[in-house]
Design a protein around this motif. Structure first.
Motif, PDB file in Angstrom:
ATOM      1  N   THR A   3       0.863  -1.186   0.000  1.00  0.00           N
ATOM      2  CA  THR A   3       0.000   0.000   0.000  1.00  0.00           C
ATOM      3  C   THR A   3       0.893   1.227   0.000  1.00  0.00           C
ATOM      4  O   THR A   3       2.039   1.181   0.438  1.00  0.00           O
ATOM      5  CB  THR A   3      -0.920   0.047   1.234  1.00  0.00           C
ATOM      6  N   THR A   4       0.364   2.304  -0.502  1.00  0.00           N
ATOM      7  CA  THR A   4       1.106   3.557  -0.532  1.00  0.00           C
ATOM      8  C   THR A   4       0.297   4.593   0.231  1.00  0.00           C
ATOM      9  O   THR A   4      -0.865   4.838  -0.089  1.00  0.00           O
ATOM     10  CB  THR A   4       1.327   4.034  -1.978  1.00  0.00           C
ATOM     11  N   ARG A   5       0.912   5.170   1.233  1.00  0.00           N
ATOM     12  CA  ARG A   5       0.246   6.214   2.014  1.00  0.00           C
ATOM     13  C   ARG A   5       0.480   7.542   1.319  1.00  0.00           C
ATOM     14  O   ARG A   5       1.610   7.923   1.031  1.00  0.00           O
ATOM     15  CB  ARG A   5       0.832   6.260   3.413  1.00  0.00           C
ATOM     16  N   LEU A   6      -0.609   8.240   1.028  1.00  0.00           N
ATOM     17  CA  LEU A   6      -0.501   9.558   0.430  1.00  0.00           C
ATOM     18  C   LEU A   6      -0.284  10.576   1.540  1.00  0.00           C
ATOM     19  O   LEU A   6      -0.988  10.576   2.542  1.00  0.00           O
ATOM     20  CB  LEU A   6      -1.766   9.903  -0.352  1.00  0.00           C
ATOM     21  N   HIS A   7       0.702  11.403   1.376  1.00  0.00           N
ATOM     22  CA  HIS A   7       1.003  12.439   2.359  1.00  0.00           C
ATOM     23  C   HIS A   7       1.251  13.743   1.603  1.00  0.00           C
ATOM     24  O   HIS A   7       2.396  14.195   1.460  1.00  0.00           O
ATOM     25  CB  HIS A   7       2.220  12.039   3.193  1.00  0.00           C
ATOM     26  N   PRO A   8       0.182  14.322   1.065  1.00  0.00           N
ATOM     27  CA  PRO A   8       0.368  15.532   0.252  1.00  0.00           C
ATOM     28  C   PRO A   8       0.864  16.704   1.087  1.00  0.00           C
ATOM     29  O   PRO A   8       0.541  16.827   2.264  1.00  0.00           O
ATOM     30  CB  PRO A   8      -1.027  15.806  -0.308  1.00  0.00           C
ATOM     31  N   ARG A   9       1.662  17.525   0.450  1.00  0.00           N
ATOM     32  CA  ARG A   9       2.196  18.726   1.074  1.00  0.00           C
ATOM     33  C   ARG A   9       1.950  19.899   0.139  1.00  0.00           C
ATOM     34  O   ARG A   9       1.863  19.718  -1.071  1.00  0.00           O
ATOM     35  CB  ARG A   9       3.697  18.566   1.311  1.00  0.00           C
ATOM     36  N   PRO A  10       1.837  21.098   0.690  1.00  0.00           N
ATOM     37  CA  PRO A  10       1.671  22.262  -0.184  1.00  0.00           C
ATOM     38  C   PRO A  10       2.832  22.362  -1.165  1.00  0.00           C
ATOM     39  O   PRO A  10       3.967  22.024  -0.837  1.00  0.00           O
ATOM     40  CB  PRO A  10       1.675  23.447   0.779  1.00  0.00           C
ATOM     41  N   GLY A  11       2.545  22.815  -2.340  1.00  0.00           N
ATOM     42  CA  GLY A  11       3.587  22.962  -3.350  1.00  0.00           C
ATOM     43  C   GLY A  11       3.011  23.565  -4.608  1.00  0.00           C
ATOM     44  O   GLY A  11       1.888  24.066  -4.619  1.00  0.00           O
ATOM     45  N   ALA A  12       3.768  23.484  -5.651  1.00  0.00           N
ATOM     46  CA  ALA A  12       3.341  24.009  -6.943  1.00  0.00           C
ATOM     47  C   ALA A  12       3.607  22.952  -8.007  1.00  0.00           C
ATOM     48  O   ALA A  12       4.498  23.108  -8.844  1.00  0.00           O
ATOM     49  CB  ALA A  12       4.079  25.305  -7.255  1.00  0.00           C
ATOM     50  N   PRO A  13       2.843  21.845  -7.983  1.00  0.00           N
ATOM     51  CA  PRO A  13       3.080  20.778  -8.953  1.00  0.00           C
ATOM     52  C   PRO A  13       2.694  21.213 -10.363  1.00  0.00           C
ATOM     53  O   PRO A  13       1.872  22.099 -10.555  1.00  0.00           O
ATOM     54  CB  PRO A  13       2.170  19.652  -8.470  1.00  0.00           C
ATOM     55  N   SER A  14       3.318  20.577 -11.326  1.00  0.00           N
ATOM     56  CA  SER A  14       2.935  20.782 -12.724  1.00  0.00           C
ATOM     57  C   SER A  14       2.085  19.592 -13.150  1.00  0.00           C
ATOM     58  O   SER A  14       1.887  18.649 -12.379  1.00  0.00           O
ATOM     59  CB  SER A  14       4.181  20.895 -13.610  1.00  0.00           C
ATOM     60  N   VAL A  15       1.611  19.607 -14.372  1.00  0.00           N
ATOM     61  CA  VAL A  15       0.817  18.479 -14.869  1.00  0.00           C
ATOM     62  C   VAL A  15       1.662  17.218 -15.004  1.00  0.00           C
ATOM     63  O   VAL A  15       1.122  16.132 -15.164  1.00  0.00           O
ATOM     64  CB  VAL A  15       0.146  18.806 -16.217  1.00  0.00           C
TER      65      VAL A  15
END
Length: 113
Positions: A3-15
């Motif tokens: 399993t992969t735990r999602l741990h999003p953080r603020p940022g400026a991702p591109s497509v």
């Protein structure tokens, strides 16, 4: 199984980046997915994007000011505008396909296994 735990953080991702709530890479010639099952939509929670943005603008402005006499943050005009937006008859929107909202874009290179 991995399993992969999602741990999003603020940022400026591109497509080109995996992201939650970031921009999405989508083929220009491919139709955006939508739900066309009108019977599955409840009209009580439908609004327009413009109405939602205006509501947020009014509430942010009101929250940034000192309370008015009587303790309310909304002016009479602001309250009237919010009430009139709530009174809109948007039942006809349930007959139109409702675009699906992307939540996450995950690239295989970023997910182990």
């Amino acid at each position: 199984m991995t399993t992969t735990r999602l741990h999003p953080r603020p940022g400026a991702p591109s497509v080109r980046d995996s992201s939650v709530g970031g921009p999405l890479l989508w083929p220009a010639d491919e139709v955006w997915p939508a739900c066309d099952d009108a019977g599955a939509h409840e009209p009580w929670n439908l609004t327009t994007l413009a109405a939602l943005h205006r509501r947020r603008e009014i509430l942010a402005t009101a929250e940034a000011r000192e309370p008015l006499p009587g303790g309310d943050f909304l002016t009479a005009d602001e309250r009237a505008e919010l009430d009139s937006a709530d009174a809109l008859d948007l039942d006809d929107l349930i007959e139109d396909p409702i675009p699906l909202v992307p939540v996450a874009q995950l690239y295989r290179r970023d997910i182990p296994d």
